[in-house]
Design a protein around this motif. Structure first.
Motif, PDB file in Angstrom:
ATOM      1  N   GLN A 298      37.140  46.018  38.134  1.00  0.00           N
ATOM      2  CA  GLN A 298      37.839  45.824  36.868  1.00  0.00           C
ATOM      3  C   GLN A 298      39.350  45.734  37.079  1.00  0.00           C
ATOM      4  OE1 GLN A 298      37.466  49.034  34.062  1.00  0.00           O
ATOM      5  NE2 GLN A 298      37.618  50.632  35.606  1.00  0.00           N
ATOM      6  N   GLN A 299      39.876  46.508  38.023  1.00  0.00           N
ATOM      7  CA  GLN A 299      41.310  46.439  38.311  1.00  0.00           C
ATOM      8  C   GLN A 299      41.695  45.079  38.875  1.00  0.00           C
ATOM      9  OE1 GLN A 299      42.697  49.757  40.693  1.00  0.00           O
ATOM     10  NE2 GLN A 299      41.306  51.173  39.641  1.00  0.00           N
ATOM     11  N   ASN A 300      40.889  44.575  39.828  1.00  0.00           N
ATOM     12  CA  ASN A 300      41.206  43.303  40.477  1.00  0.00           C
ATOM     13  C   ASN A 300      41.090  42.119  39.516  1.00  0.00           C
ATOM     14  OD1 ASN A 300      41.819  44.390  42.976  1.00  0.00           O
ATOM     15  ND2 ASN A 300      39.694  44.290  43.695  1.00  0.00           N
ATOM     16  N   VAL A 301      40.050  42.135  38.688  1.00  0.00           N
ATOM     17  CA  VAL A 301      39.878  41.044  37.729  1.00  0.00           C
ATOM     18  C   VAL A 301      41.026  41.036  36.725  1.00  0.00           C
ATOM     19  CG1 VAL A 301      38.428  40.096  35.894  1.00  0.00           C
ATOM     20  CG2 VAL A 301      37.372  40.955  37.996  1.00  0.00           C
ATOM     21  N   ARG A 302      41.351  42.195  36.200  1.00  0.00           N
ATOM     22  CA  ARG A 302      42.440  42.278  35.211  1.00  0.00           C
ATOM     23  C   ARG A 302      43.769  41.811  35.835  1.00  0.00           C
ATOM     24  NH1 ARG A 302      42.559  45.138  30.528  1.00  0.00           N
ATOM     25  NH2 ARG A 302      40.870  46.541  31.150  1.00  0.00           N
ATOM     26  N   ARG A 303      44.000  42.209  37.088  1.00  0.00           N
ATOM     27  CA  ARG A 303      45.243  41.819  37.767  1.00  0.00           C
ATOM     28  C   ARG A 303      45.340  40.304  37.913  1.00  0.00           C
ATOM     29  NH1 ARG A 303      45.441  40.852  42.948  1.00  0.00           N
ATOM     30  NH2 ARG A 303      43.570  42.110  43.359  1.00  0.00           N
ATOM     31  N   LEU A 304      44.248  39.663  38.271  1.00  0.00           N
ATOM     32  CA  LEU A 304      44.270  38.210  38.447  1.00  0.00           C
ATOM     33  C   LEU A 304      44.393  37.480  37.109  1.00  0.00           C
ATOM     34  CD1 LEU A 304      41.680  37.681  41.320  1.00  0.00           C
ATOM     35  CD2 LEU A 304      44.151  37.402  41.425  1.00  0.00           C
ATOM     36  N   LEU A 305      43.798  38.025  36.061  1.00  0.00           N
ATOM     37  CA  LEU A 305      43.922  37.396  34.742  1.00  0.00           C
ATOM     38  C   LEU A 305      45.372  37.408  34.262  1.00  0.00           C
ATOM     39  CD1 LEU A 305      40.797  38.613  32.714  1.00  0.00           C
ATOM     40  CD2 LEU A 305      41.079  36.569  34.109  1.00  0.00           C
ATOM     41  N   GLN A 306      46.136  38.356  34.733  1.00  0.00           N
ATOM     42  CA  GLN A 306      47.540  38.453  34.338  1.00  0.00           C
ATOM     43  C   GLN A 306      48.458  37.645  35.248  1.00  0.00           C
ATOM     44  OE1 GLN A 306      48.127  42.686  34.372  1.00  0.00           O
ATOM     45  NE2 GLN A 306      47.026  43.019  32.432  1.00  0.00           N
ATOM     46  N   ASN A 307      47.873  37.009  36.264  1.00  0.00           N
ATOM     47  CA  ASN A 307      48.653  36.179  37.195  1.00  0.00           C
ATOM     48  C   ASN A 307      48.712  34.755  36.651  1.00  0.00           C
ATOM     49  OD1 ASN A 307      49.656  34.627  39.301  1.00  0.00           O
ATOM     50  ND2 ASN A 307      48.570  35.780  40.881  1.00  0.00           N
ATOM     51  N   PRO A 308      49.900  34.238  36.279  1.00  0.00           N
ATOM     52  CA  PRO A 308      49.999  32.906  35.681  1.00  0.00           C
ATOM     53  C   PRO A 308      49.605  31.779  36.626  1.00  0.00           C
ATOM     54  CG  PRO A 308      52.187  33.797  36.174  1.00  0.00           C
ATOM     55  CD  PRO A 308      51.212  34.905  36.395  1.00  0.00           C
ATOM     56  N   ARG A 309      49.588  32.043  37.942  1.00  0.00           N
ATOM     57  CA  ARG A 309      49.234  30.993  38.895  1.00  0.00           C
ATOM     58  C   ARG A 309      47.725  30.792  39.011  1.00  0.00           C
ATOM     59  NH1 ARG A 309      52.558  31.759  44.372  1.00  0.00           N
ATOM     60  NH2 ARG A 309      51.408  29.835  44.830  1.00  0.00           N
ATOM     61  N   VAL A 310      46.955  31.736  38.515  1.00  0.00           N
ATOM     62  CA  VAL A 310      45.495  31.584  38.506  1.00  0.00           C
ATOM     63  C   VAL A 310      45.133  30.622  37.377  1.00  0.00           C
ATOM     64  CG1 VAL A 310      43.300  32.766  38.118  1.00  0.00           C
ATOM     65  CG2 VAL A 310      45.079  33.859  39.497  1.00  0.00           C
ATOM     66  N   SER A 311      44.384  29.587  37.697  1.00  0.00           N
ATOM     67  CA  SER A 311      44.069  28.562  36.703  1.00  0.00           C
ATOM     68  C   SER A 311      43.149  29.095  35.609  1.00  0.00           C
ATOM     69  CB  SER A 311      43.406  27.359  37.380  1.00  0.00           C
ATOM     70  OG  SER A 311      42.076  27.675  37.755  1.00  0.00           O
ATOM     71  N   GLU A 312      43.123  28.385  34.496  1.00  0.00           N
ATOM     72  CA  GLU A 312      42.265  28.774  33.364  1.00  0.00           C
ATOM     73  C   GLU A 312      40.804  28.820  33.783  1.00  0.00           C
ATOM     74  OE1 GLU A 312      41.366  25.994  29.941  1.00  0.00           O
ATOM     75  OE2 GLU A 312      42.713  27.404  28.920  1.00  0.00           O
ATOM     76  N   LEU A 313      40.379  27.823  34.547  1.00  0.00           N
ATOM     77  CA  LEU A 313      38.982  27.764  34.981  1.00  0.00           C
ATOM     78  C   LEU A 313      38.639  28.926  35.904  1.00  0.00           C
ATOM     79  CD1 LEU A 313      36.270  26.317  35.144  1.00  0.00           C
ATOM     80  CD2 LEU A 313      37.196  24.917  36.991  1.00  0.00           C
ATOM     81  N   ASP A 314      39.531  29.226  36.850  1.00  0.00           N
ATOM     82  CA  ASP A 314      39.266  30.336  37.767  1.00  0.00           C
ATOM     83  C   ASP A 314      39.242  31.669  37.032  1.00  0.00           C
ATOM     84  OD1 ASP A 314      39.025  28.841  40.150  1.00  0.00           O
ATOM     85  OD2 ASP A 314      41.195  28.663  40.299  1.00  0.00           O
ATOM     86  N   ALA A 315      40.098  31.818  36.026  1.00  0.00           N
ATOM     87  CA  ALA A 315      40.126  33.046  35.234  1.00  0.00           C
ATOM     88  C   ALA A 315      38.804  33.240  34.499  1.00  0.00           C
ATOM     89  CB  ALA A 315      41.288  33.005  34.242  1.00  0.00           C
TER      90      ALA A 315
END
Length: 435
Positions: A298-315
């Motif tokens: 849950q920590q890792n997923v939340r962290r990546l969702l808050q990363n603007p460089r992660v694309s919408e599809l990957d999120a």
């Protein structure tokens, strides 16, 4: 079965049936793509096919010295275009091949339109070539294994790291062609490139290698090219020198094109991996698919969702993987992750896919135990795998199909999950299977 080879053989039969002489290949949009997938222009030219035309083209010239080989889908539009063609034929004779069955009424309409009697042959390939579906005879009959994708919705959601899979996923390979026109600073000659294992030795040899190995092999390809490249100041002082240069030039030019193409493709893949943070994303995807650590997940997923460089599809894919893995966890934060998607502006269409994925491949739907093995052998395997670790964190996941086939070969598939229909002698023996 090699589908590419089968199609190539069909087309060869069409061409050979028309006999010697100059030919035109008359196709529609889809059959044009089919032919281009299996034949290069130089290969088909060797079979005396000198012209390629579309049946729906209005600006074709009369060329009575050419034989026409028509390869068409049996659509109403194509049949109508062919009727008009036969009423005013542009070629000396027509050999007509449909990719599937046509009705008797359509055959009659074609015959009535052929007032000048230019049609030499009409065939329906799929009905004539029935032996395509005659599988090779073996001592043990083949076994058909019927699967449902909903049993394993996780595998298609994971980023892949082999050359062919990355090209499909990140660049989109369509009819063996990649559109690179949007690549920053792309050379005009490389805006569209062809990748075909049939005609590209480097691609064929590297299809299933991981991205790290591809980088090394690209470097080796470059070094080999540098060694073979003609010297800039090479003097052609004799007929022998000139002949050697002319003999070697086509091979050099082909190698030059191969190097330019693959350096460009791999370079663009590398740029996208960096731009979209795919290595970090993939590591979390693999953890979601293979490990059972909810707190860390849950920590890792939340962290990546808050990363603007992660694309919408990957999120969205990360949230879908989390949902499939922890849909029944007592401390699930799925609703919170959905709110996070909403905050970062992910479209409602994408957000709805998360629930749709649970409905499609969730615990309630799956026929197999995708997430937590209950079988003692499976648990032991997973335990020892965890102790040994893996060489590559990006390739930890193993598709459910691997274990299913392993159990099938060993005769251990559970009847409750895979009801069997057939002689018991077949079920109890090691059988080849068609998936």
């Amino acid at each position: 079965m090699n589908v590419t080879l089968a199609v190539k053989q069909y087309i060869s039969k069409m061409i050979e049936s028309s006999g010697p002489g100059m030919k035109v290949l008359l196709m529609d949009k889809e059959t044009t793509s089919i032919v281009s997938m299996v034949y290069t222009q130089s290969e088909i030219l060797q079979k005396e096919v000198y012209l390629f035309e579309r049946i729906d083209s209005q600006n074709r010239d009369n060329m009575k010295h050419l034989k026409a080989i028509c390869f068409l889908r049996p659509t109403k539009e194509n049949v109508e275009n062919l009727i008009q063609e036969l009423r005013r034929p542009k070629y000396s004779v027509y050999f007509i091949y449909f990719s599937n069955v046509i009705s008797k009424s359509e055959v009659k309409a074609l015959a009535e339109a052929d007032e000048q009697e230019v049609v030499a042959e009409v065939q329906q390939i799929i009905t004539k070539e029935y032996e395509l579906f005659d599988f090779r005879k073996t001592e043990v009959p083949p076994l058909l294994l019927i699967l449902d994708r909903s049993d394993d919705a996780i595998t298609p959601l994971l980023n892949q790291w082999t050359y062919q899979a990355m090209v499909h996923e990140l660049l989109c390979l369509n009819n063996n062609r990649i559109d690179l026109s949007r690549v920053p600073g792309i050379n005009k000659d490389l805006k569209e490139v062809v990748l075909s294992a049939e005609n590209d030795e480097f691609y064929a040899n590297n299809l299933y290698l991981n991205f790290g190995e591809i980088g090394t092999n690209i470097k080796n390809l470059m070094e080999d090219f540098q060694k073979k490249r003609p010297k800039g100041q090479q003097k052609l002082e004799s007929i022998t020198d000139m002949k050697a240069f002319v003999d070697n030039y086509p091979q050099f030019k082909k190698m030059s094109g191969t190097v330019s193409k693959h350096v460009t493709v791999v370079g663009e893949l590398s740029r996208l991996v960096s731009e979209r943070q795919l290595m970090e994303v993939s590591e979390v995807e693999q953890e979601l698919a293979c490990q059972n650590d909810h707190s860390n997940a849950q920590q890792n997923v939340r962290r990546l969702l808050q990363n603007p460089r992660v694309s919408e599809l990957d999120a969205v894919r990360l949230v879908m993987l989390y949902a499939l893995r922890y849909e029944r966890h007592s401390s699930s934060i799925l609703s919170s992750l959905m709110e996070e998607l909403n905050r970062r502006g992910v479209s409602e269409k994408y957000r709805k896919i998360v629930q749709a994925m649970i409905d499609y491949g969730g615990k309630r739907v799956r026929g197999s135990d995708l997430i937590t093995p209950t079988d003692a052998v499976a648990i032991t395997k997973q335990f020892f795998k965890g102790l040994k670790g893996v060489e590559n964190v990006y390739t930890q996941h193993q598709p459910l199909l691997h274990d299913t086939l392993d159990q099938l070969i060993k005769g251990r598939l559970k009847d409750s999950q895979f009801p069997y229909l057939g002689p018991s002698s077949l079920r109890d023996s090691k059988s080849s299977c068609l998936v």
